[in-house]
Design a protein around this motif. Structure first.
Motif, mmCIF file in Angstrom:
data_model
loop_
_atom_site.group_PDB
_atom_site.id
_atom_site.type_symbol
_atom_site.label_atom_id
_atom_site.label_comp_id
_atom_site.label_asym_id
_atom_site.label_seq_id
_atom_site.Cartn_x
_atom_site.Cartn_y
_atom_site.Cartn_z
ATOM 1 N N THR A 114 0.823 -1.214 0.000
ATOM 2 C CA THR A 114 0.000 0.000 0.000
ATOM 3 C C THR A 114 0.856 1.264 0.000
ATOM 4 O O THR A 114 1.696 1.457 0.883
ATOM 5 C CB THR A 114 -0.909 0.015 1.251
ATOM 6 N N ILE A 115 0.654 2.102 -1.008
ATOM 7 C CA ILE A 115 1.348 3.395 -1.085
ATOM 8 C C ILE A 115 0.717 4.319 -0.038
ATOM 9 O O ILE A 115 -0.491 4.497 -0.019
ATOM 10 C CB ILE A 115 1.179 4.031 -2.488
ATOM 11 N N ILE A 116 1.545 4.882 0.814
ATOM 12 C CA ILE A 116 1.003 5.690 1.916
ATOM 13 C C ILE A 116 1.512 7.126 1.840
ATOM 14 O O ILE A 116 2.518 7.406 1.206
ATOM 15 C CB ILE A 116 1.434 5.078 3.284
ATOM 16 N N ALA A 117 0.805 8.005 2.518
ATOM 17 C CA ALA A 117 1.198 9.420 2.512
ATOM 18 C C ALA A 117 2.544 9.613 3.210
ATOM 19 O O ALA A 117 3.264 10.569 2.934
ATOM 20 C CB ALA A 117 0.127 10.261 3.187
ATOM 21 N N HIS A 118 2.903 8.678 4.102
ATOM 22 C CA HIS A 118 4.184 8.765 4.810
ATOM 23 C C HIS A 118 5.366 8.827 3.832
ATOM 24 O O HIS A 118 6.460 9.250 4.184
ATOM 25 C CB HIS A 118 4.348 7.550 5.739
ATOM 26 N N LEU A 119 5.103 8.418 2.612
ATOM 27 C CA LEU A 119 6.101 8.472 1.544
ATOM 28 C C LEU A 119 6.780 9.840 1.463
ATOM 29 O O LEU A 119 7.927 9.943 1.054
ATOM 30 C CB LEU A 119 5.363 8.180 0.238
ATOM 31 N N TYR A 120 6.055 10.896 1.842
ATOM 32 C CA TYR A 120 6.651 12.233 1.713
ATOM 33 C C TYR A 120 7.715 12.473 2.778
ATOM 34 O O TYR A 120 8.560 13.350 2.629
ATOM 35 C CB TYR A 120 5.579 13.333 1.725
ATOM 36 N N LYS A 121 7.699 11.692 3.868
ATOM 37 C CA LYS A 121 8.722 11.871 4.910
ATOM 38 C C LYS A 121 9.994 11.115 4.553
ATOM 39 O O LYS A 121 11.097 11.627 4.659
ATOM 40 C CB LYS A 121 8.185 11.380 6.256
ATOM 41 N N ASP A 122 9.840 9.848 4.176
ATOM 42 C CA ASP A 122 10.970 9.084 3.643
ATOM 43 C C ASP A 122 10.386 7.968 2.795
ATOM 44 O O ASP A 122 9.239 7.596 2.968
ATOM 45 C CB ASP A 122 11.858 8.522 4.761
ATOM 46 N N GLY A 123 11.182 7.455 1.893
ATOM 47 C CA GLY A 123 10.639 6.414 1.002
ATOM 48 C C GLY A 123 11.111 5.027 1.383
ATOM 49 O O GLY A 123 11.042 4.108 0.576
ATOM 50 N N GLN A 170 -0.084 3.644 -8.266
ATOM 51 C CA GLN A 170 -1.427 4.039 -7.836
ATOM 52 C C GLN A 170 -2.416 4.058 -9.014
ATOM 53 O O GLN A 170 -3.579 4.363 -8.826
ATOM 54 C CB GLN A 170 -1.390 5.443 -7.211
ATOM 55 N N SER A 171 -1.911 3.802 -10.218
ATOM 56 C CA SER A 171 -2.705 3.788 -11.463
ATOM 57 C C SER A 171 -3.099 5.174 -11.972
ATOM 58 O O SER A 171 -4.081 5.323 -12.704
ATOM 59 C CB SER A 171 -3.942 2.879 -11.364
ATOM 60 N N PHE A 172 -2.323 6.205 -11.608
ATOM 61 C CA PHE A 172 -2.545 7.530 -12.204
ATOM 62 C C PHE A 172 -1.995 7.540 -13.626
ATOM 63 O O PHE A 172 -0.910 6.999 -13.873
ATOM 64 C CB PHE A 172 -1.808 8.616 -11.396
#
Length: 400
Positions: A327-336, A359-361
């Motif tokens: 699951t891609i999460i918003a936490h991604l913006y803090k570290d990957g 995410q299929s964008f």
């Protein structure tokens, strides 16, 4: 059906949910979103779908404002609202958020954002609503009561709902998204309309099976889409490399790529890698090369230990080529760190465009703001392909 079905999108984010409805020919009346950069992304996307300047409507407002209904009224100008869609921010329902908070986040004001949703729903009385949230919603509590029961009771006053929460959980992987992402999708139908919510759920067609599907669930379905199918065409790069816009031609097409990219497209946006320190690069390389968990890394290469050794195994995670992403999460913006690229030679975490692909964008989707802002928008979004599966079913029942 010549007249377009209309919708309002609340807590719209950058528009993942809207995207699925646009693809099915629905018309947006307005979006309500608090985050400035997400609002910019929404406006650009409406332009992309051919909305005229005076039709582009994004309310950059706090949904709890006293005059929010008046503001929405001013935007939609007496037009009929067929659909209300959106999902209140879910940090306070997520199990991670609750674990970190002494009071289980019961005092978190975000718990009550659904009250704003309810207020707007009861005012505009659309035929159908779609309410999206994390599965943590099913176990969260408000005081002594289960949050989901409170929400069902409140939203069920004027709307028919299904009763079984298990049936509300959809996994994006089943709809051709290269990612395991389970979400609660609560769909309500206005009382008095001759449509049962069950019909809508039955019409959300699973096109793919997921890695955990049992044999009988795999019949007549395609295999899940893998990380490899989703991102392996993208140019390889090291940490710190990449540009906002680069030239890119897909050499080898697959079914998934043809859904997210147009055949004549020659540019690629936001394929820019983060810079990483030396020790992290070594961790990424060893883990992706050997397909190790973080725990295995610490056992085999103690020198790569983390000072703040957060042993829970999900602090560093490799995505695998032959599986859907986690699951891609918003936490991604803090570290990957939970999204280490499967190719060990690249020694890095995923770029915004790779995250968007998982995410299929579509590749022509523009995420406004800095890279951090982009990761945040992508991580918070509903995957457009899953949104489209929901939109298809609603269009079918309303079309009748």
């Amino acid at each position: 059906m010549s007249k377009k079905l209309t919708f309002i999108d609340l807590f719209a984010g950058c528009g993942g949910l809207s995207e699925g409805f646009y693809k099915q020919g629905f018309k947006s009346l307005t979006h309500v979103e608090y985050d400035h950069y997400a609002c910019e992304s929404l406006r650009i996307r409406m332009k992309n779908y051919g909305y005229a300047e005076d039709e582009i409507s994004v309310l950059e407002n706090d949904i709890t404002d006293d005059d929010i209904i008046v503001k929405i009224e001013n935007e939609i100008k007496n037009r009929n609202v067929d659909l209300l869609i959106g999902g209140p921010p879910c940090q306070s329902f997520s199990s991670l958020g609750r674990a970190k908070d002494d009071n289980g986040m019961q005092d978190d004001p975000r718990n009550y954002l659904f009250e704003s949703y309810e207020k707007i729903l009861n005012h505009f009385k659309p035929k159908i609503f779609v309410f999206e949230n994390v599965t943590g919603l099913l176990s969260a509590k408000l005081g002594k009561e289960k949050t989901v029961n409170v929400i069902l009771k409140r939203l069920g006053k004027e709307y028919n709902l299904i009763k079984d929460p298990a049936k509300m959980v959809l996994n994006s992987c089943d709809y051709g998204v290269p990612q395991i992402r389970k979400r609660v999708i609560l769909i309500g139908v206005k009382k008095g309309i001759k449509i049962k919510p069950e019909q809508i759920y039955e019409g959300i067609i699973k096109t793919h099976f997921n890695p955990l599907s049992v044999e009988k669930e795999r019949v007549n379905k395609q295999k899940y889409v893998t990380v490899k199918e989703a991102i392996s065409d993208l140019p390889a790069m090291k940490p710190g490399e990449g540009k906002k816009i680069i030239k890119h031609k897909v050499e080898s097409w697959n079914d998934y790529l043809s859904k997210v990219r147009s055949k004549d497209d020659e540019v690629l946006l936001d394929h820019v890698a983060r810079t990483h320190n030396e020790k992290d690069r070594k961790r990424y390389l060893a883990m992706s090369k050997n397909k190790w968990t973080f725990k295995e890394l610490l056992e085999k290469k103690p020198s790569l230990n983390h000072i703040k050794q957060r042993v829970f195994n999900n602090s560093y995670v490799v995505q695998f080529w032959d599986k859907p992403a986690r699951t891609i999460i918003a936490h991604l913006y803090k570290d990957g760190n939970q999204f280490i690229h499967p190719d060990h030679k690249q020694e890095r975490t995923i770029t915004p465009r790779e995250a968007a692909r998982l995410q299929s964008f579509p590749d022509d989707f523009v995420f406004e703001g800095s890279r951090t802002q982009q990761y945040k928008q992508i991580g918070n979004a509903v995957p457009p392909l899953m949104a489209e599966a929901i939109a298809k079913s609603i269009k079918k029942v309303l079309g009748k």
